[in-house]
Motif scaffolding. Structure first.
Motif, PDB file in Angstrom:
ATOM      1  N   ASN A 273     -19.351  68.911  44.030  1.00  0.00           N
ATOM      2  CA  ASN A 273     -17.919  69.148  44.126  1.00  0.00           C
ATOM      3  C   ASN A 273     -17.499  69.147  45.598  1.00  0.00           C
ATOM      4  O   ASN A 273     -18.049  69.907  46.413  1.00  0.00           O
ATOM      5  CB  ASN A 273     -17.572  70.493  43.473  1.00  0.00           C
ATOM      6  N   PHE A 274     -16.509  68.318  45.933  1.00  0.00           N
ATOM      7  CA  PHE A 274     -16.093  68.200  47.327  1.00  0.00           C
ATOM      8  C   PHE A 274     -15.501  69.513  47.850  1.00  0.00           C
ATOM      9  O   PHE A 274     -15.684  69.875  49.013  1.00  0.00           O
ATOM     10  CB  PHE A 274     -15.070  67.073  47.475  1.00  0.00           C
ATOM     11  N   SER A 275     -14.804  70.250  46.980  1.00  0.00           N
ATOM     12  CA  SER A 275     -14.214  71.526  47.411  1.00  0.00           C
ATOM     13  C   SER A 275     -15.292  72.519  47.838  1.00  0.00           C
ATOM     14  O   SER A 275     -15.083  73.323  48.751  1.00  0.00           O
ATOM     15  CB  SER A 275     -13.382  72.130  46.278  1.00  0.00           C
ATOM     16  N   ASP A 276     -16.452  72.464  47.174  1.00  0.00           N
ATOM     17  CA  ASP A 276     -17.560  73.344  47.571  1.00  0.00           C
ATOM     18  C   ASP A 276     -17.959  73.066  49.021  1.00  0.00           C
ATOM     19  O   ASP A 276     -18.242  73.993  49.798  1.00  0.00           O
ATOM     20  CB  ASP A 276     -18.765  73.129  46.657  1.00  0.00           C
ATOM     21  N   SER A 277     -17.982  71.785  49.389  1.00  0.00           N
ATOM     22  CA  SER A 277     -18.350  71.411  50.756  1.00  0.00           C
ATOM     23  C   SER A 277     -17.372  71.988  51.770  1.00  0.00           C
ATOM     24  O   SER A 277     -17.776  72.465  52.839  1.00  0.00           O
ATOM     25  CB  SER A 277     -18.383  69.883  50.887  1.00  0.00           C
ATOM     26  N   ILE A 278     -16.094  71.968  51.418  1.00  0.00           N
ATOM     27  CA  ILE A 278     -15.080  72.527  52.320  1.00  0.00           C
ATOM     28  C   ILE A 278     -15.306  74.024  52.491  1.00  0.00           C
ATOM     29  O   ILE A 278     -15.243  74.559  53.611  1.00  0.00           O
ATOM     30  CB  ILE A 278     -13.669  72.241  51.773  1.00  0.00           C
ATOM     31  N   GLY A 279     -15.562  74.730  51.385  1.00  0.00           N
ATOM     32  CA  GLY A 279     -15.813  76.169  51.457  1.00  0.00           C
ATOM     33  C   GLY A 279     -17.019  76.497  52.308  1.00  0.00           C
ATOM     34  O   GLY A 279     -17.003  77.442  53.119  1.00  0.00           O
ATOM     35  N   CYS A 358     -22.378  84.293  40.777  1.00  0.00           N
ATOM     36  CA  CYS A 358     -22.841  83.243  39.873  1.00  0.00           C
ATOM     37  C   CYS A 358     -21.635  82.498  39.315  1.00  0.00           C
ATOM     38  O   CYS A 358     -20.518  83.009  39.320  1.00  0.00           O
ATOM     39  CB  CYS A 358     -23.694  83.819  38.741  1.00  0.00           C
ATOM     40  N   PRO A 359     -21.838  81.272  38.813  1.00  0.00           N
ATOM     41  CA  PRO A 359     -20.749  80.532  38.172  1.00  0.00           C
ATOM     42  C   PRO A 359     -20.398  81.124  36.818  1.00  0.00           C
ATOM     43  O   PRO A 359     -21.148  81.940  36.257  1.00  0.00           O
ATOM     44  CB  PRO A 359     -21.328  79.115  38.022  1.00  0.00           C
ATOM     45  N   ALA A 360     -19.281  80.671  36.273  1.00  0.00           N
ATOM     46  CA  ALA A 360     -18.816  81.165  34.974  1.00  0.00           C
ATOM     47  C   ALA A 360     -19.777  80.816  33.854  1.00  0.00           C
ATOM     48  O   ALA A 360     -19.844  81.523  32.843  1.00  0.00           O
ATOM     49  CB  ALA A 360     -17.433  80.600  34.675  1.00  0.00           C
ATOM     50  N   GLY A 378     -20.538  75.873  37.439  1.00  0.00           N
ATOM     51  CA  GLY A 378     -21.350  75.254  38.468  1.00  0.00           C
ATOM     52  C   GLY A 378     -20.988  73.793  38.645  1.00  0.00           C
ATOM     53  O   GLY A 378     -20.794  73.068  37.670  1.00  0.00           O
ATOM     54  N   GLY A 379     -20.898  73.328  39.903  1.00  0.00           N
ATOM     55  CA  GLY A 379     -20.505  71.957  40.177  1.00  0.00           C
ATOM     56  C   GLY A 379     -19.035  71.688  39.950  1.00  0.00           C
ATOM     57  O   GLY A 379     -18.578  70.547  40.096  1.00  0.00           O
ATOM     58  N   ARG A 380     -18.280  72.727  39.606  1.00  0.00           N
ATOM     59  CA  ARG A 380     -16.850  72.585  39.318  1.00  0.00           C
ATOM     60  C   ARG A 380     -16.003  73.507  40.192  1.00  0.00           C
ATOM     61  O   ARG A 380     -14.919  73.899  39.824  1.00  0.00           O
ATOM     62  CB  ARG A 380     -16.573  72.878  37.839  1.00  0.00           C
ATOM     63  N   GLY A 381     -16.541  73.870  41.343  1.00  0.00           N
ATOM     64  CA  GLY A 381     -15.784  74.709  42.279  1.00  0.00           C
ATOM     65  C   GLY A 381     -16.255  76.139  42.368  1.00  0.00           C
ATOM     66  O   GLY A 381     -15.662  76.945  43.090  1.00  0.00           O
ATOM     67  N   ALA A 382     -17.336  76.503  41.648  1.00  0.00           N
ATOM     68  CA  ALA A 382     -17.819  77.887  41.683  1.00  0.00           C
ATOM     69  C   ALA A 382     -18.262  78.293  43.086  1.00  0.00           C
ATOM     70  O   ALA A 382     -18.002  79.409  43.536  1.00  0.00           O
ATOM     71  CB  ALA A 382     -18.972  78.063  40.700  1.00  0.00           C
ATOM     72  N   ALA A 383     -18.936  77.378  43.789  1.00  0.00           N
ATOM     73  CA  ALA A 383     -19.406  77.699  45.141  1.00  0.00           C
ATOM     74  C   ALA A 383     -18.225  77.938  46.080  1.00  0.00           C
ATOM     75  O   ALA A 383     -18.253  78.847  46.914  1.00  0.00           O
ATOM     76  CB  ALA A 383     -20.299  76.582  45.668  1.00  0.00           C
TER      77      ALA A 383
END
Length: 410
Positions: A273-279, A358-360, A378-383
């Motif tokens: 997920n690209f948003s995880d990278s930004i976080g 943890c993710p949902a 997970g892989g959907r913005g959880a990080a």
């Protein structure tokens, strides 16, 4: 009647905290265990009750299996209330009286409202000592407000009137003490008083809570407000989560959706997920080290880590051992480490670190063990969700010293 030790004027007898948590909430379904800032709503008051050190026992009265399970996970004993006091028309006093009938050894009760998530341990210590040592038969929580009240108009054309001020001399907030109003957070009382049908009676006292801690949750509209409030003013426990210096993410199930895709040619790929990278980049910019752990050997994990310039350990059969090596290498305390995992290999790490998430869609035992459960998979913005949580904790830490001064009872 509750006995008193004449030599110390201290009331004798067992003192219990009691939280009423029915499963049939109409406003918000299963409100008492809905996640608020990554934790079940009830956990916020349970942690304060346990850490206050004032109670011989902490109890939750409920009719719901999942509320019971989560309450026990957070250190409470469970009273299975009867159907007679579990319907919509049941009153709090009836529910407390039923509890006391089953527990004749309890002489003092501190009833705590589940929907007051900003409650601090010292909000319980003050009233508890007033009842046990100060000679009060009942003590309840209040907050000060500065609302100007007007008489309700019930007929067309009727004129309203000011009820608590003179419109010709409107008081300035700084010149007006305001009014003390019940906020519903806590009600402490003796057994004798409660069995007579009263929460307040005998020698009555109050304990004032600052307005920043006085929040109640009745509808969905209250939820996002409460979530932001609890991040800033909630009690996070004896572990201080604000000193995070290392953040660790499990690759599989956290940075990815735990799926391995194989093409007809035999090539494998995974999605991130690209948003995880930004976080993650935001954490690094704030001075936190970030690393990745994976049980599997994967070239895609390596490419993702290389892209973000992150250390990665793959083929890890003992994640706790790797984490211990990193801890020693960076000269950190366990409280300085935050980790987000999703399954059995992450479990011991999640229990050991200062902040855990943890993710949902993580496994149920993992969700119970962590402090923060993301609304996202997970892989959907959880990080990214976890990153934002850690940054909020960091902001909380900046004002921790000032807040500590405010929290100290005068």
């Amino acid at each position: 009647m509750t006995e008193t030790d004449s030599s110390t004027s201290r009331r004798k007898g067992k003192f219990a905290a009691l939280i009423l948590a029915r499963g049939g909430s109409k406003g918000i379904k299963l409100k008492n265990i809905k996640l608020l800032a990554g934790q079940p709503l009830i956990s916020w008051v349970l942690r304060s009750a346990v850490d206050s050190g004032e109670f011989d026992e902490v109890w939750v009265s409920t009719d719901h299996d999942e509320i019971a399970r989560i309450s026990e996970e957070w250190g409470a004993k469970v009273h299975r209330r009867s159907a007679e006091v579990s319907h919509d028309a049941s009153t709090s006093i009836e529910t407390v009286q039923e509890f006391l009938k089953f527990h004749p050894e309890i002489e003092l009760i501190g009833q705590i409202q589940c929907t007051s998530p900003c409650l601090q341990p010292w909000h319980l210590q003050g009233p508890a000592r007033m009842v046990r040592e100060g000679g009060y038969d009942s003590v309840f929580a209040v907050s000060r407000n500065h609302l100007l009240r007007w008489k309700e108009v019930k007929k067309p054309g009727e004129q309203t009137e000011a009820e608590n001020f003179n419109p010709a001399k409107r008081p300035r907030r700084q010149d007006w003490a305001g009014h003390l109003c019940e906020n519903g957070a806590v009600y402490f009382a003796t057994r004798e008083l409660l069995m007579s049908g009263l929460f307040q009676g005998g020698r009555v006292g109050y304990f004032e809570m600052g307005p920043e801690y006085s929040i109640d949750i009745d509808t969905d509209v209250d939820w996002p407000i409460a979530e932001q409030r609890v991040i800033k003013f909630g009690y996070f426990g004896k572990k201080k989560p604000q000193g995070v210096r290392l953040v660790v993410f499990a690759a599989d199930g956290v940075l990815t959706d735990n799926m391995l895709h194989i093409t007809s040619a035999g090539d494998e790929f995974r999605s991130y997920n690209f948003s995880d990278s930004i976080g993650i980049q935001e954490l690094i910019q704030k001075g936190m080290a970030v690393r990745i752990l994976s049980c599997e050997e994967s070239i895609t994990h390596q490419k993702y880590a290389d892209k973000l310039n992150l250390p990665l350990t793959m083929g890890c059969k003992d994640k706790l051992a790797v984490l211990e090596e990193w801890r020693k290498e960076l000269q950190l305390d366990w409280l300085d480490i935050a980790i987000m995992g999703c399954d059995t290999p992450d479990f011991e790490c999640l229990k050991r670190c200062g902040v855990s998430g943890c993710p949902a869609d993580a496994q149920a035992p993992v969700q119970t063990a962590v402090q923060f459960v993301s609304k996202l998979a997970g892989g959907r913005g959880a990080a990214r969700d976890f990153c934002e949580y850690l940054l909020l904790l960091r902001e909380k830490a900046k004002s921790a010293e000032e807040q500590e001064r405010c929290l100290t009872p005068k």
